[in-house]
Scaffold this motif. Structure first.
Motif, PDB file in Angstrom:
ATOM      1  N   SER A 100       0.810  -1.219   0.000  1.00 29.13           N
ATOM      2  CA  SER A 100       0.000   0.000   0.000  1.00 29.13           C
ATOM      3  C   SER A 100       0.841   1.265   0.000  1.00 29.13           C
ATOM      4  CB  SER A 100      -0.935   0.004   1.208  1.00 29.13           C
ATOM      5  OG  SER A 100      -0.198  -0.093   2.424  1.00 29.13           O
ATOM      6  N   SER A 101       2.142   1.143   0.204  1.00 32.46           N
ATOM      7  CA  SER A 101       3.026   2.302   0.183  1.00 32.46           C
ATOM      8  C   SER A 101       4.290   1.951  -0.579  1.00 32.46           C
ATOM      9  CB  SER A 101       3.373   2.749   1.616  1.00 32.46           C
ATOM     10  OG  SER A 101       4.048   1.710   2.309  1.00 32.46           O
ATOM     11  N   LEU A 102       4.899   2.984  -1.142  1.00 32.26           N
ATOM     12  CA  LEU A 102       6.086   2.803  -1.979  1.00 32.26           C
ATOM     13  C   LEU A 102       7.248   3.576  -1.374  1.00 32.26           C
ATOM     14  CD1 LEU A 102       7.505   1.879  -4.585  1.00 32.26           C
ATOM     15  CD2 LEU A 102       6.530   3.880  -5.726  1.00 32.26           C
ATOM     16  N   ARG A 103       8.367   2.856  -1.112  1.00 30.64           N
ATOM     17  CA  ARG A 103       9.595   3.476  -0.619  1.00 30.64           C
ATOM     18  C   ARG A 103      10.767   2.917  -1.403  1.00 30.64           C
ATOM     19  NH1 ARG A 103       7.147   1.808   4.100  1.00 30.64           N
ATOM     20  NH2 ARG A 103       8.796   0.281   4.503  1.00 30.64           N
ATOM     21  N   SER A 104      11.960   3.403  -1.083  1.00 23.83           N
ATOM     22  CA  SER A 104      13.147   2.948  -1.811  1.00 23.83           C
ATOM     23  C   SER A 104      13.657   1.614  -1.303  1.00 23.83           C
ATOM     24  CB  SER A 104      14.264   3.994  -1.690  1.00 23.83           C
ATOM     25  OG  SER A 104      13.856   5.210  -2.264  1.00 23.83           O
ATOM     26  N   TRP A 105      13.415   1.330  -0.001  1.00 25.69           N
ATOM     27  CA  TRP A 105      13.788   0.041   0.597  1.00 25.69           C
ATOM     28  C   TRP A 105      15.292  -0.244   0.518  1.00 25.69           C
ATOM     29  CZ3 TRP A 105       9.582  -1.327  -3.202  1.00 25.69           C
ATOM     30  CH2 TRP A 105       8.326  -1.092  -2.651  1.00 25.69           C
ATOM     31  N   SER A 106      16.101   0.792   0.462  1.00 25.42           N
ATOM     32  CA  SER A 106      17.546   0.607   0.408  1.00 25.42           C
ATOM     33  C   SER A 106      18.221   1.855   0.949  1.00 25.42           C
ATOM     34  CB  SER A 106      17.998   0.340  -1.028  1.00 25.42           C
ATOM     35  OG  SER A 106      19.401   0.232  -1.111  1.00 25.42           O
ATOM     36  N   PHE A 131      11.088   7.297  -6.642  1.00 18.16           N
ATOM     37  CA  PHE A 131      12.053   6.391  -7.273  1.00 18.16           C
ATOM     38  C   PHE A 131      13.455   7.012  -7.287  1.00 18.16           C
ATOM     39  CE2 PHE A 131       7.850   6.050  -9.184  1.00 18.16           C
ATOM     40  CZ  PHE A 131       7.565   4.715  -8.986  1.00 18.16           C
ATOM     41  N   SER A 132      13.738   7.837  -6.299  1.00 20.74           N
ATOM     42  CA  SER A 132      15.003   8.579  -6.317  1.00 20.74           C
ATOM     43  C   SER A 132      16.226   7.683  -6.187  1.00 20.74           C
ATOM     44  CB  SER A 132      15.008   9.616  -5.176  1.00 20.74           C
ATOM     45  OG  SER A 132      14.836   8.961  -3.917  1.00 20.74           O
ATOM     46  N   LEU A 133      16.093   6.531  -5.543  1.00 14.39           N
ATOM     47  CA  LEU A 133      17.234   5.624  -5.395  1.00 14.39           C
ATOM     48  C   LEU A 133      17.320   4.598  -6.526  1.00 14.39           C
ATOM     49  CD1 LEU A 133      17.380   4.909  -1.542  1.00 14.39           C
ATOM     50  CD2 LEU A 133      18.633   6.592  -2.895  1.00 14.39           C
ATOM     51  N   PHE A 134      16.493   4.786  -7.564  1.00 17.14           N
ATOM     52  CA  PHE A 134      16.558   3.921  -8.751  1.00 17.14           C
ATOM     53  C   PHE A 134      16.802   4.800  -9.981  1.00 17.14           C
ATOM     54  CE2 PHE A 134      12.977   1.863  -6.179  1.00 17.14           C
ATOM     55  CZ  PHE A 134      13.871   1.197  -5.349  1.00 17.14           C
ATOM     56  N   PRO A 135      17.931   5.455 -10.084  1.00 18.75           N
ATOM     57  CA  PRO A 135      18.132   6.498 -11.101  1.00 18.75           C
ATOM     58  C   PRO A 135      18.192   5.991 -12.531  1.00 18.75           C
ATOM     59  CG  PRO A 135      20.191   6.050  -9.956  1.00 18.75           C
ATOM     60  CD  PRO A 135      19.135   5.260  -9.248  1.00 18.75           C
ATOM     61  N   HIS A 136      18.451   4.705 -12.748  1.00 14.34           N
ATOM     62  CA  HIS A 136      18.610   4.191 -14.109  1.00 14.34           C
ATOM     63  C   HIS A 136      17.424   3.331 -14.557  1.00 14.34           C
ATOM     64  CE1 HIS A 136      22.818   5.221 -13.093  1.00 14.34           C
ATOM     65  NE2 HIS A 136      22.915   5.501 -14.379  1.00 14.34           N
ATOM     66  N   LEU A 137      16.303   3.501 -13.940  1.00 11.51           N
ATOM     67  CA  LEU A 137      15.110   2.748 -14.344  1.00 11.51           C
ATOM     68  C   LEU A 137      14.726   3.081 -15.786  1.00 11.51           C
ATOM     69  CD1 LEU A 137      12.647   2.754 -11.308  1.00 11.51           C
ATOM     70  CD2 LEU A 137      13.694   0.784 -12.404  1.00 11.51           C
ATOM     71  N   GLN A 138      14.396   2.022 -16.549  1.00 13.49           N
ATOM     72  CA  GLN A 138      13.928   2.187 -17.922  1.00 13.49           C
ATOM     73  C   GLN A 138      12.470   1.769 -18.084  1.00 13.49           C
ATOM     74  OE1 GLN A 138      16.527   0.366 -20.806  1.00 13.49           O
ATOM     75  NE2 GLN A 138      18.381   1.155 -19.830  1.00 13.49           N
ATOM     76  N   GLN A 139      11.967   0.943 -17.172  1.00 14.09           N
ATOM     77  CA  GLN A 139      10.579   0.486 -17.260  1.00 14.09           C
ATOM     78  C   GLN A 139       9.984   0.376 -15.856  1.00 14.09           C
ATOM     79  OE1 GLN A 139       9.808  -2.885 -19.793  1.00 14.09           O
ATOM     80  NE2 GLN A 139       8.035  -3.516 -18.621  1.00 14.09           N
ATOM     81  N   GLN A 149      -3.703   9.615  -7.037  1.00 12.27           N
ATOM     82  CA  GLN A 149      -2.931  10.845  -6.902  1.00 12.27           C
ATOM     83  C   GLN A 149      -1.477  10.587  -7.283  1.00 12.27           C
ATOM     84  OE1 GLN A 149      -3.392  12.809  -3.088  1.00 12.27           O
ATOM     85  NE2 GLN A 149      -5.441  11.950  -2.812  1.00 12.27           N
ATOM     86  N   ILE A 150      -0.922  11.537  -8.018  1.00  9.61           N
ATOM     87  CA  ILE A 150       0.495  11.508  -8.370  1.00  9.61           C
ATOM     88  C   ILE A 150       1.063  12.866  -7.984  1.00  9.61           C
ATOM     89  CG2 ILE A 150       2.204  11.283 -10.202  1.00  9.61           C
ATOM     90  CD1 ILE A 150       0.285   9.520 -11.707  1.00  9.61           C
ATOM     91  N   ALA A 151       1.924  12.868  -6.990  1.00  9.38           N
ATOM     92  CA  ALA A 151       2.488  14.127  -6.517  1.00  9.38           C
ATOM     93  C   ALA A 151       3.492  14.680  -7.527  1.00  9.38           C
ATOM     94  CB  ALA A 151       3.159  13.916  -5.161  1.00  9.38           C
ATOM     95  N   GLU A 152       3.708  15.972  -7.436  1.00  9.23           N
ATOM     96  CA  GLU A 152       4.685  16.604  -8.319  1.00  9.23           C
ATOM     97  C   GLU A 152       6.069  16.025  -8.048  1.00  9.23           C
ATOM     98  OE1 GLU A 152       6.220  21.123  -9.453  1.00  9.23           O
ATOM     99  OE2 GLU A 152       4.654  20.792  -7.949  1.00  9.23           O
ATOM    100  N   ASP A 153       6.802  15.799  -9.116  1.00  8.87           N
ATOM    101  CA  ASP A 153       8.155  15.235  -9.034  1.00  8.87           C
ATOM    102  C   ASP A 153       8.175  13.794  -8.519  1.00  8.87           C
ATOM    103  OD1 ASP A 153       9.257  17.616  -9.949  1.00  8.87           O
ATOM    104  OD2 ASP A 153       9.518  18.415  -7.924  1.00  8.87           O
ATOM    105  N   SER A 154       7.074  13.067  -8.720  1.00  6.33           N
ATOM    106  CA  SER A 154       7.087  11.651  -8.326  1.00  6.33           C
ATOM    107  C   SER A 154       8.105  10.866  -9.135  1.00  6.33           C
ATOM    108  CB  SER A 154       5.691  11.050  -8.519  1.00  6.33           C
ATOM    109  OG  SER A 154       4.771  11.608  -7.629  1.00  6.33           O
ATOM    110  N   PHE A 155       8.274  11.245 -10.402  1.00 11.92           N
ATOM    111  CA  PHE A 155       9.226  10.548 -11.278  1.00 11.92           C
ATOM    112  C   PHE A 155      10.487  11.383 -11.479  1.00 11.92           C
ATOM    113  CE2 PHE A 155       4.901   9.269 -12.518  1.00 11.92           C
ATOM    114  CZ  PHE A 155       4.989   7.900 -12.308  1.00 11.92           C
ATOM    115  N   HIS A 156      10.798  12.240 -10.539  1.00 10.07           N
ATOM    116  CA  HIS A 156      11.961  13.105 -10.667  1.00 10.07           C
ATOM    117  C   HIS A 156      13.254  12.284 -10.664  1.00 10.07           C
ATOM    118  CE1 HIS A 156      14.498  16.639 -10.273  1.00 10.07           C
ATOM    119  NE2 HIS A 156      15.088  16.082  -9.213  1.00 10.07           N
TER     120      HIS A 156
END
Length: 562
Positions: A100-106, A131-139, A149-156
């Motif tokens: 139910s929640s999304l974090r970096s887990w690392s 997704f700040s700790l996954f900088p090279h995500l392609q998919q 809801q999608i907050a601003e800079d969610s995919f920053h």
């Protein structure tokens, strides 16, 4: 106490020299620490396990892991550092769980991670820098969650992201900040949400976007398409929305668009400037709308058009020059409209046609088949004119098509019978399937038939292949005809009794084999008889020769002595 199958698997792995890929099911979190040589595993899959929570450094022993799947395992929470130690991880899937929640887990960036699958969970919101700790995500796959809801800079920070899937969520509005900064985004899936509006600058920074899916939403206006961020769009799906009107030149900036799906909307007409600028469009689907009017020049900008589907609309007529500019057309689908007549010259300029679908209209003539382009290869053309109101057609013009379906029309019985008695090629079909309940034969429950009219009377002609009817199913054991007891048919006045042989095919074969065996035995006996006679004749000749020699031998000796 461990599950027997898991214990056997672990025992087997302990004897192996190296294990690269490991799949476990029906396990719990106590099994994972027992896996031997964990540092050698590069692909780990845990499915249908019982893993409600993953503690910190849960996979720290799997230092060389490249792919990790924890699917359908009831997972609802991960500690903040549960992914520590997975510096080489490239693909990570947590689909079909209860997150139910999304974090970096690392605690450190997972710089090698390129694919993240969080589909079929219970995520309701995306926070800033998710997704700040996954900088090279392609998919990223976030399909079938509860995201509203999608907050601003969610995919920053995702400068390398190419594919983003947000289908099957609860989004109602697309803000201009949602996808800001995703300069390399190639495909975006937003289908099956509740989207009612899209801001004009929502895709302004997505200049590399090639595929956009918005089907299954509640869009009414398409003004967002005029923004420059969609200039390189190739595939656009807008089906199953509530669009009632297409603005003039609304697609003028989508000049690279090749496939456009507007089916299942509420469109009523197509004007001259509706598709202006779509010179590269190859496939257009506007089926299942309420279109009753198409301007004669509404398709003139679609010079590259190959397929068009206008089925299930309310068209009553089509202008003769409607397809004049579409010389590359291959498939034309106009089925299930209300078209009563087509100009004989409507397909005069099409040299590459493969399929014409006109089923379910009210056509009473098919003169356009006589005026097709002389350069058209008719042997590759399929035409469907079923379920219309044709009474007759020119048969000489139908003999060289690949297939033409003429079933379920209002044929004249006299004309139909006159043509059915001729030997028609298998490419021409008049019949439609019927399901008939009868007591004659179970094999004739599904038959082929043709309807026709004779004056004011409707008739039906059943088409049967008599050679396929099994006569032994119509006779009883004694070879006598069976009668329909409710409506018996009387026998003729004189009923000759013809004797019938009781030999079946097996008996005939046996007697033939016996005859062949007798013939071979006779030939063998004859051969022995001839050989015996020859031997006797040879013995007699030899005896006579010996007698002749013995008679002359003394005389010759006496002569030698003298």
């Amino acid at each position: 106490m461990y599950h027997p199958l898991v214990c056997a698997a672990l025992l087997l792995f302990s004897f192996c020299f190296r294990v690269d890929c490991l799949q476990l099911s029906d396990c719990n979190k106590t099994y994972v620490p027992l896996i031997p040589d964990a540092e050698l595993i590069t692909n780990l899959s845990l499915r249908n396990c019982s893993l409600p929570r993953l503690e910190n450094a849960f996979f720290v022993r799997f230092s060389h892991l490249l792919q990790l799947e924890v699917q359908n395992s009831g997972l609802s929470d991960l500690d903040d550092f549960s992914l520590n130690g997975l510096a080489k991880l490239q693909s990570f899937s947590l689909s079909h769980n209860n997150l139910s929640s999304l974090r970096s887990w690392s605690s450190e960036p997972l710089a090698a991670l390129t694919t993240l699958d969080l589909s079929y969970n219970r995520l309701a919101k995306l926070r800033e820098n998710s997704f700040s700790l996954f900088p090279h995500l392609q998919q990223i796959n976030l399909a079938s969650n509860h995201i509203s809801q999608i907050a601003e800079d969610s995919f920053h920070g995702l400068a390398h992201l190419k594919h983003l899937i947000l289908s099957g969520n609860r989004l109602q509005h697309i803000d201009g900040t949602f996808f800001q900064g995703l300069h390399r985004l190639s495909s975006l899936a937003l289908q099956h949400n509740l989207i009612e509006s899209i801001e004009m600058d929502s895709f302004e920074s997505n200049t590399h976007l090639r595929s956009l899916r918005l089907d299954g939403n509640q869009l009414v206006s398409l003004q967002f398409l005029s923004q420059r961020g969609l200039a390189r769009l190739v595939h656009l799906n807008l089906s199953k929305n509530q669009v009632q009107k297409l603005e003039d030149q609304g697609f003028s900036k989508n000049f690279e668009l090749q496939a456009l799906d507007l089916s299942h909307n509420n469109l009523t007409e197509l004007k001259k400037e509706t598709f202006s600028g779509l010179d590269s469009l190859e496939r257009l689907n506007i089926s299942y709308n309420n279109i009753h009017l198409m301007d004669a020049e509404s398709l003139e900008f679609l010079s590259s058009l190959i397929q068009i589907d206008v089925s299930h609309n309310r068209l009553t007529t089509l202008p003769v020059q409607i397809f004049q500019a579409n010389s590359q057309l291959e498939d034309v689908v106009l089925a299930h409209n209300r078209v009563k007549a087509l100009s004989p010259l409507i397909f005069k300029h099409q040299n590459y046609l493969r399929y014409i679908q006109l089923a379910g209209n009210i056509l009473d003539k098919a003169e356009f088949l006589e005026s097709l382009s002389p350069s058209l290869n008719r042997l590759s053309l399929n035409v469907d004119l079923s379920s219309n109101r044709l009474q007759s057609v020119s048969m000489k013009d139908l003999l060289h098509f690949r297939h033409i379906n003429l079933a379920d029309n209002n044929w004249s019985c006299a004309w139909l019978v006159g043509n059915l008695v001729r030997k028609l090629p298998p490419s021409i079909n008049f019949a439609r399937p019927w399901t008939v309940l009868n007591n004659w034969s179970e094999n004739l429950a599904n038959i082929q038939g043709v309807d026709c009219t004779e004056g004011n009377t409707n008739r039906s002609i059943i088409l049967l292949n008599v050679g396929e009817v099994l006569h032994n199913e119509n006779t009883n054991c004694g070879g006598e005809l069976t009668y329909d007891e409710p409506n018996p048919s009387p026998p003729p006045l004189t009923w000759p009794k013809i004797p019938t042989d009781r030999f079946d095919s097996r008996s005939v074969i046996i007697w033939m084999l016996v005859a062949i065996a007798i013939a071979f035995a006779g030939l063998r006996w004859l051969r022995r008889f001839v050989d015996r006679n020859e031997n006797r004749t040879g013995e007699r000749l030899k005896a006579l020769n010996d007698m002749y020699v013995s008679k002359w031998q003394p005389t010759r000796k006496d002569q030698q002595r003298s």
